[in-house]
Scaffold this active site. Structure first.
Site, short mmCIF file in Angstrom:
data_model
loop_
_atom_site.label_atom_id
_atom_site.label_comp_id
_atom_site.label_asym_id
_atom_site.label_seq_id
_atom_site.Cartn_x
_atom_site.Cartn_y
_atom_site.Cartn_z
CG PHE A 62 -50.06 28.69 -54.14
CD1 PHE A 62 -49.89 27.37 -53.79
CD2 PHE A 62 -50.63 28.99 -55.37
CE1 PHE A 62 -50.27 26.34 -54.65
CE2 PHE A 62 -51.01 27.98 -56.24
CZ PHE A 62 -50.83 26.65 -55.89
CD GLN A 80 -48.44 34.17 -63.80
OE1 GLN A 80 -49.30 33.32 -63.71
NE2 GLN A 80 -48.25 35.09 -62.85
CG HIS A 85 -46.54 28.11 -64.05
ND1 HIS A 85 -45.68 27.24 -63.41
CD2 HIS A 85 -47.64 28.19 -63.27
CE1 HIS A 85 -46.24 26.83 -62.28
NE2 HIS A 85 -47.43 27.41 -62.17
CG LEU A 122 -49.66 24.04 -64.63
CD1 LEU A 122 -48.68 25.19 -64.57
CD2 LEU A 122 -51.08 24.52 -64.32
CD GLU A 181 -47.10 29.35 -57.11
OE1 GLU A 181 -47.01 30.08 -56.12
OE2 GLU A 181 -47.41 29.77 -58.24
NE ARG A 186 -48.10 30.81 -60.42
CZ ARG A 186 -49.28 30.35 -60.80
NH1 ARG A 186 -49.93 30.89 -61.81
NH2 ARG A 186 -49.82 29.32 -60.15
CG HIS A 203 -49.55 29.60 -66.40
ND1 HIS A 203 -50.12 28.35 -66.60
CD2 HIS A 203 -50.06 30.04 -65.21
CE1 HIS A 203 -50.92 28.05 -65.58
NE2 HIS A 203 -50.92 29.07 -64.74
NE ARG A 260 -52.97 33.96 -62.79
CZ ARG A 260 -52.71 32.74 -62.32
NH1 ARG A 260 -52.99 32.45 -61.06
NH2 ARG A 260 -52.17 31.81 -63.09
#
Length: 566
Positions: A119, A232, A234, A244, A247, A278, A343, A378
């Protein structure tokens, strides 16, 4: 007046709420109060996975909880409190194995161990997953636990306010959406776990229920908010709908392409490529669009076609369904149109590592809270972990607080709040106001999206602050046309709007005040991070005239802030 009495009330039935309830139910009478049925909580939408240094993957044999903590702190642009980040990383493996033993169906490696994928912003493949439906599996597992332990669940209730007196929590008042009546819930402990506040923006991956209402009620009850300016975005939400696109799609090898067919991330994060953190990936996509290298309509492509049908069907089946149903494209054969979308709320109710706010008996966990483990940005895979680690700790701390302090809630305080809330509802339903809540709500969403988005600058932030302050002043004049109390969505939306305006104002004010760029907060007029002046948390206190802001030091224990390079 319908009165319920319990020892612990958990507001919110997502992962943080159910994990807190499951822990506290070991010793005390627990009730969960939820806007929706628990398995309709937004946690079910989490796709990609949950981080833990299990060392199951061949490339992750040298991983450790210390390296997980460092990646988290670096990813946060050094705004995370390092003691909290270390606790989360250290507790991660036990939390994952606990959920596995309770029945979560994780994807497996050939040797039977829990599978882990790469990730963004991580030095090792430490994201455990269940295909691309990880949140779905975790939430159902915890709901089964709540049924097993006979935890009371009051569904379709909207908490309108929390009852406090002399900095002590006594319970709350909630609207029963089915009957339209206000109900009293008396309890010495209230744990707020209502998730994020994405619906204050127009372009959000969040569900419609993610209005931040729980965060706002704690704020008005005397808890502080922390770091609300850090929102955040995304990198990959589905073009046009902002649904969404996990990721996990990039973790499994997906490419980001501009209209020229270029893998443009080589210009921004040449080593990590599509698996940069991100905030950087989202800004990179937006830069490509702003500079004319996006497709007409302002999007870029996420290309999975080279992964092959077998891999997509096995590891990304949910992504394929979403792309087919909502964009009309099959990622096996053609790329997915994507754009950044709001997000996650890095900020929230300020708590310590055990969930305590500054109001005794009032705790918080999950996205509604700010510990702070995410700081200014994050990392993917850390949100599900945050809910389980700190949900569990909040539930455990509820036991400790009740056992040691033996607090006794004052029903008169909660009943007095009920009378105030009942009067407020009647004013809404029979008042002579002139404001339509839809106009105020839409103006708020438009203002944040256009002026407090991925890129920010002083003149637009000042305009946003003025507009949001004006909307707050106009809010008391909102008029409800539908006078029926049962399932009155106009009433429910109007009640939630007050909290949304409270939170929106803290986001804009915090962004205007922070004269630097850090993580998700990117100021065009202050492009550099400034550790000398701004290595601090932004704290917000509620006043009727708007947020009052102050600073709090960031906890630095081991990792000295340095420039982020990927």
């Amino acid at each position: 007046m319908q009165v319920y009495e319990h020892e612990v009330l958990v507001v919110g039935s997502g992962l943080a709420g159910l994990r807190a309830a499951r822990e506290a139910a070991e010793k005390y009478d627990v009730a969960v109060i939820s806007r929706v049925h628990p398995v309709r909580s937004h946690s079910i939408s989490a796709q990609g996975g949950i981080n833990a240094a299990l060392k199951n993957h061949a490339e992750g044999k040298d991983d450790s909880w210390e390296k997980h903590a460092f990646d988290t702190i670096k990813g946060s642009d050094y705004l995370a409190d390092q003691d909290a980040a270390m606790i989360m990383a250290q507790d991660a493996p036990a939390c994952v194995y606990e959920m596995e033993h309770w029945g979560t169906l994780f994807s497996r490696l050939p040797d039977g161990k829990i599978a882990q994928r790469p990730f963004g912003g991580a030095g090792f493949p430490r994201t455990c997953y269940a295909a691309d439906r990880t949140g779905h599996h975790l939430l159902h597992t915890l709901y089964e636990q709540s049924v097993k332990h006979r935890i009371n669940v009051y569904e379709e209730r909207l908490v309108t306010n929390i009852a406090t007196d002399n900095n002590l929590c006594h319970g709350l008042v909630a609207l029963n959406m089915i009957t339209g009546e206000l109900e009293v819930y008396a309890a010495p402990v209230v744990i707020v776990a209502t998730g994020g506040a994405g619906q204050i923006y127009s372009n959000s991956t969040n569900a419609l229920i993610n209005t931040g209402s729980g965060t706002a009620t704690a704020y008005r009850a005397g808890a502080q908010l922390e770091d609300m300016e850090f929102i955040q975005f995304h990198p990959t939400s589905l073009y046009g709908t902002n649904i969404l696109i996990s990721e996990a799609a990039r973790g499994e090898g997906g490419y980001l392409l501009n209209k020229n067919g270029e893998r443009f991330m080589k210009k921004y994060t040449p080593q990590a490529m599509e698996l940069g953190p991100r905030d950087i990936v989202a800004r990179s996509i937006q830069t490509e669009i702003d500079e004319g290298r996006g497709f007409p309509g302002d999007y870029v492509h996420l290309d999975l076609t080279h992964l092959g049908k077998e891999k997509i069907m096995e590891l990304l089946p949910g992504i394929r369904i979403l792309a087919m149903d909502f964009a009309g494209v099959d990622p096996i054969h053609e790329p997915i149109p994507i754009q950044p979308g709001q997000h996650y709320t890095m900020g929230g109710i300020a708590t310590n590592v055990d969930g305590h706010t500054r109001v005794k008996g009032l705790l918080a966990a999950g996205e509604a809270a700010c510990v702070s483990v995410h700081g200014a940005n994050r990392l993917g895979g850390n949100s599900l972990l945050d809910t389980l680690v700190f949900g569990k700790r909040a539930g455990r701390e509820a036991i400790n607080y009740l056992s040691k302090e033996k607090p006794c809630p004052d029903r008169k305080v909660v009943e007095g709040l009920w009378e105030e809330e009942e009067s407020r509802l009647k004013n809404f339903l029979t008042g002579k106001g002139s404001e339509d809540y839809r106009e105020l709500r839409d103006k708020m969403k438009q203002t944040l999206t256009q002026k407090v988005g991925i890129y920010r600058q002083e003149n637009e932030l000042k305009e946003a602050v003025e507009i949001l302050a004006d909307l707050r002043r106009r809010y008391p004049s909102v008029k409800i046309k539908n006078s029926c109390r049962q399932y009155n969505l106009e009433l429910i939306n109007s009640l939630e709007l007050e909290g949304m305006l409270n939170l929106a104002e803290t986001v804009a004010l915090g962004a205007l005040r922070r004269n630097e760029s850090r993580g998700s907060h990117s100021r065009l007029d202050f492009p550099k991070r400034d550790d000398e002046k701004w290595l601090v948390h932004t704290m917000a206190d509620y006043t009727k005239e708007g947020p009052k802001l102050s600073d709090k030091e960031v906890t630095i224990t081991k990792f000295i802030p340095q420039e982020r390079k990927y």
